[in-house]
Design an enzyme around this catalytic site. Structure first.
Site, PDB file in Angstrom:
ATOM      1  N   SER A  83       0.801  -1.224   0.000  1.00 17.14           N
ATOM      2  CA  SER A  83       0.000   0.000   0.000  1.00 17.14           C
ATOM      3  C   SER A  83       0.832   1.271   0.000  1.00 17.14           C
ATOM      4  O   SER A  83       0.367   2.300  -0.471  1.00 17.14           O
ATOM      5  CB  SER A  83      -0.953  -0.012   1.192  1.00 17.14           C
ATOM      6  OG  SER A  83      -0.254  -0.236   2.393  1.00 17.14           O
ATOM      7  N   LYS A 132     -11.753   0.973  -1.885  1.00 19.45           N
ATOM      8  CA  LYS A 132     -10.672   1.605  -2.658  1.00 19.45           C
ATOM      9  C   LYS A 132     -11.059   1.567  -4.131  1.00 19.45           C
ATOM     10  O   LYS A 132     -11.902   2.346  -4.548  1.00 19.45           O
ATOM     11  CB  LYS A 132      -9.353   0.919  -2.314  1.00 19.45           C
ATOM     12  CG  LYS A 132      -8.943   1.298  -0.884  1.00 19.45           C
ATOM     13  CD  LYS A 132      -7.781   0.533  -0.319  1.00 19.45           C
ATOM     14  CE  LYS A 132      -7.503   1.039   1.100  1.00 19.45           C
ATOM     15  NZ  LYS A 132      -6.646   0.153   1.869  1.00 19.45           N
ATOM     16  N   HIS A 156      -5.566  -3.033  -2.554  1.00 22.69           N
ATOM     17  CA  HIS A 156      -5.293  -2.076  -3.639  1.00 22.69           C
ATOM     18  C   HIS A 156      -5.330  -2.718  -5.017  1.00 22.69           C
ATOM     19  O   HIS A 156      -5.086  -2.052  -6.016  1.00 22.69           O
ATOM     20  CB  HIS A 156      -3.940  -1.398  -3.416  1.00 22.69           C
ATOM     21  CG  HIS A 156      -3.915  -0.591  -2.166  1.00 22.69           C
ATOM     22  ND1 HIS A 156      -4.382   0.699  -2.094  1.00 22.69           N
ATOM     23  CD2 HIS A 156      -3.519  -0.909  -0.913  1.00 22.69           C
ATOM     24  CE1 HIS A 156      -4.263   1.152  -0.861  1.00 22.69           C
ATOM     25  NE2 HIS A 156      -3.748   0.195  -0.120  1.00 22.69           N
TER      26      HIS A 156
END
Ligand code: PLP
Length: 390
Positions: free
Chosen positions: A177, A236, A205
């Site tokens: 990340s 996300k 992610h």
């Protein structure tokens, strides 16, 4: 004794004091901050779905039909049709028997790991794994071994030399990340087979963003079948909120019975579930592929321009593009000066990253304009020079 001022002052002196900034309006490529428009370069809303019309419409319809709250935890009365529909859709998306939704990625990791692993077991975890994995590992009371970042020779050595009475769990972020690099999933899958370990990937992610069809880093590496516990987040790339784990029916049933963050917490509300469902449908469609292509174009443009200007992007291979600075104070000063020029980029310090590796963490969105990104690189270069070289 009960005065917190000294602790706060110490944080300030070390350049580690944190505070929040308020964004006005939706999480778009440009946002209003302190009554001024700035380019948003620190959101994880990679595909721009957080204010996408299809997600908004799904959320509004769900509120009209189901209200705003689930009213209880899942095992009490808080399981609605939408939870089951989203879980079925996620399982189909990830190609697993089953899936389970959690309230956040943090809740997922701190729930899943202690549910599967305990005393007598050993966790092998990449040193740069997310804080929620570290916290889940600490809660589990298993032996917790951190291997050097992506160092497969070191991991093999640790696997070979560690006596284990119970289970081994190999766990990694799919996309790291703060560094934006990818885990060596094919090598990890081989080690998992060789040592009979459980294998868990946190694709916070990667979900929706990475891989030919957005199924994540395991799809990109061609090893989806090797991952026993596929965890990812909905807040996300998918532009909503919450998290999921996908895997075998037995895995999911065990988590329903054991994961404390699942059992003892009010479940996600209808609007979030419906938006998440719409997001999975969208990333799994040609429109999703278009957004991924646009994000990839923006990322290449931005990263290549930074390289040309002499910046160190720390091995970034994805839409997360760090710029190495080093110490905390210059990283925060860099961030402040960029904000003054209209570019919102966060400086990242310990404990989020190791001391001495402070950085600006830039994140790209499919909805950024290329001219805006070019202006950003120009500003970053100028500020970098003013601050005494890159
Ligand atoms: C953001 C993140 C999480 C936490 O997810 P939330 O839904 O924000 O709680 C977990 N793991 C990784 C790798 C992350 O980047």
């Amino acid at each position: 004794m009960n005065d917190f001022r000294e602790e706060l002052d110490a944080l300030r002196q070390q350049g580690l004091f944190r505070s929040m900034r308020v964004i006005d309006g939706p999480q778009a490529g440009r946002v209003i901050l302190d009554a001024r428009e700035v380019l948003l370069l620190c959101s994880n809303n990679y595909l721009g779905l957080a204010d996408h019309p299809l997600l908004k419409e799904a959320a509004i319809c769900a509120i009209e039909r189901y209200g705003v709250s689930s009213g209880a935890s899942r095992l009490v009365s808080g399981t609605m049709e939408l939870h089951e529909a989203l879980e079925a859709r996620l399982a189909a998306f990830k190609g697993t028997e089953s899936a389970l939704v959690f309230n956040s990625g943090y809740a997922a990791n701190t729930g899943i790991i202690p549910a599967l692993i305990g005393k007598g077991d050993v966790i092998f975890s990449d040193r740069l794994n997310h804080a929620s994995i570290v916290d889940g590992a600490l809660l589990s009371r298993a032996k917790f071994i951190r291997y050097p970042h992506k160092d497969m020779a070191a991991l093999r050595r640790l696997l070979a030399e560690t006596d284990v009475a119970g289970r081994r769990l190999i766990i990694t972020d799919g996309v790291f990340s703060m560094d934006g690099d990818l885990a060596p999933l094919a090598e990890l899958a081989a080690l998992k087979r060789e040592y009979g370990a459980l294998f868990m990937v946190d694709d916070a992610h990667g979900t929706g963003v990475i891989g030919p069809t957005g199924r994540g880093s395991a799809e990109l590496c061609g090893i989806m079948d090797a991952v026993d516990v596929q965890m990812g987040t909905l807040g996300k790339g998918l532009g909503s909120c919450g998290a999921y784990v996908a895997g075998s029916r037995d895995l999911i049933e065990l988590l329903v019975n054991r994961a404390r963050s699942f059992i003892f917490s009010t479940s996600l509300p209808p609007a979030v579930l419906a938006a998440s469902l719409a997001a999975v449908d969208l990333v799994d469609s040609p429109a999703g592929a278009d957004l991924r292509r646009q994000l990839a174009r923006n990322t290449s443009l931005f990263r290549d321009s930074l390289h040309a200007a002499g910046f160190n992007t720390m091995g970034s291979e994805t839409q997360i593009v760090p710029i190495f600075v080093g110490e905390a104070e210059p990283a925060m000063e860099f961030s402040r000066r960029l904000l003054a020029e209209g570019f919102f980029v966060q400086g990242i310090r310990p404990p989020t990253v190791p001391a001495g590796s402070c950085r600006l963490r830039c994140t790209l969105m499919a909805t950024h304009g290329q001219d805006d990104l070019e202006r950003a690189v120009t500003a970053i270069s100028r500020v970098g020079k003013e601050m005494g070289g890159t």
